[in-house]
Design an enzyme around this catalytic site. Sequence first.
Site, short mmCIF file in Angstrom:
data_model
loop_
_atom_site.label_atom_id
_atom_site.label_comp_id
_atom_site.label_asym_id
_atom_site.label_seq_id
_atom_site.Cartn_x
_atom_site.Cartn_y
_atom_site.Cartn_z
CG PHE A 59 -1.82 1.30 1.14
CD1 PHE A 59 -2.99 1.29 0.39
CD2 PHE A 59 -1.45 2.47 1.77
CE1 PHE A 59 -3.77 2.44 0.27
CE2 PHE A 59 -2.23 3.62 1.65
CZ PHE A 59 -3.39 3.60 0.91
CG ASP A 73 5.61 4.15 1.84
OD1 ASP A 73 5.58 4.88 2.85
OD2 ASP A 73 4.64 4.00 1.08
CE LYS A 112 -1.05 7.16 6.74
NZ LYS A 112 -0.72 6.01 5.93
C1 LIG Z 1 -0.93 6.15 4.39
C2 LIG Z 1 0.14 5.62 3.54
C3 LIG Z 1 0.44 6.19 2.30
C4 LIG Z 1 -0.39 7.30 1.68
O1 LIG Z 1 -0.43 8.46 2.45
P1 LIG Z 1 -1.58 9.55 2.17
O2 LIG Z 1 -1.20 10.69 3.04
O3 LIG Z 1 -2.87 8.90 2.57
O4 LIG Z 1 -1.54 9.87 0.73
C5 LIG Z 1 1.50 5.67 1.57
N1 LIG Z 1 2.23 4.65 2.05
C6 LIG Z 1 1.97 4.08 3.24
C7 LIG Z 1 2.84 2.96 3.72
C8 LIG Z 1 0.91 4.53 4.02
O5 LIG Z 1 0.62 3.93 5.19
#
Ligand SMILES: *Cc1c(COP(=O)(O)O)cnc(C)c1O
Length: 422
Positions: free
Chosen positions: A141, A227, A269
């Site tokens: 994701f 990520d 985040k």
């Molecule tokens: C939440 C998340 C995203 C996307 O972030 P948004 O601010 O919702 O666009 C990308 N990668 C990971 C691992 C995430 O948990």
Amino acid sequence: MISTKDAIDLEEKYGAHNYHPLPVVLARGEGVYVWDPEGNRYFDFLSAYSAVNQGHCHPHIIGALKSQAETLTLTSRAFYNNVLGEFEEFACRTFGFDKVLPMNTGAEGVETAIKICRKWGYEKKVIAENEAKIVVCSSNFHGRTVTIISFSDDEGASKNFGPYTPGFIKVEYNNTEQLEAVLRDENVAGFLVEPIQGEAGVKVPDEDFLRKARKLCSEQNVLLIADEIQTGIARTGSLLAVCGNCTCEGDCERQSETYVKPDILILGKALSGGVYPVSAVLADKDVMDVIKPGQHGSTYGGNPLGTKVAIAAMEVVRDEKLAQNARRLGNIFRGEMEKLQDECELITVIRGKGLLNAVEINDSPGSTTAWDLCMKLKENGLLAKPTHGNIIRFAPPLVMTEDQLMECIGIIRKTFLEFGQG
Ligand SMILES: *Cc1c(COP(=O)(O)O)cnc(C)c1O
């Protein structure tokens, strides 16, 4: 104040139905608590998907927001502003990179990393035009843009949003043999990976997965892109998940044997403590320098309000030793859940690291058992959300105390044991 029922009715009537929320309306938050309009208090065990690691409305972050909001909020990058440089230095020192590129949302951070990686592939690895590939993992994701959903396994996320962006190869998560095989393709520029897959249901790979991936990428001149939008900022018991067992709070020499340095790090985040959207992509000079003026940007990216908030959010993580707290409470949490598992047939698997944990429920992904359990948890004062049908993620703010955690474990125990009896 608007009632729970009226707030839900308004969203149902006027909002796009792109989410399926638990039927609770949140009207106020402080630390580990949130309240509904009727004044019922809940423990937040989602923390806005780990954006609120510092707790709701942290006074230090809100203070920074208020004072900067009265001073200067947005300049665009057509001019310099007097906060961005301070943020950049703070972020580079904290996370151990030469350079940072600020954006707003997580998905934008991932897009930015993909663009930097492709450009590096053409200009430094000398891949033929339009041939660059990036390796991604099964059940990943990384966000919701067209390019990102182009390499998602989740049919709901991708179906009928095509045509899809080409240039991605998928390998099984945690499978270094498959990774080794695909990296031999000389058109591969990068390997994009979550150190722990949060949205997939907190999938924790083998202990040495990242280290092996690092070695394979280095051998094949491929950029390792981590990520850490969900796993970073102390969530998994270290400042970043790539820090492994290192417990520093950002003043690290990065000599810990478990530290794996990615070539590109993506944060979002909790980088801004849930107060204002700020994401960032970090890399060393040789990689970041492929981006020249006019080649990438964002109107709000790097704005003084967001960057001031992000500095304050990183200070909270350091000053309150949130990584150490997450590590300690995470061990207690999993220990207590294992005790509960012995008494209760509802739990099949417990996994996680730090305060990013999940419990798998003894029913099919198509069942409503996990949802029904989350409804009961809500009635008992604790908010968690099922993912993939039969998995419940437990990820409270990292400012939680041990006493609060034990109270929450009491709620979870009681709920599961009562539910188990029908
Ligand atoms: C939440 C998340 C995203 C996307 O972030 P948004 O601010 O919702 O666009 C990308 N990668 C990971 C691992 C995430 O948990």
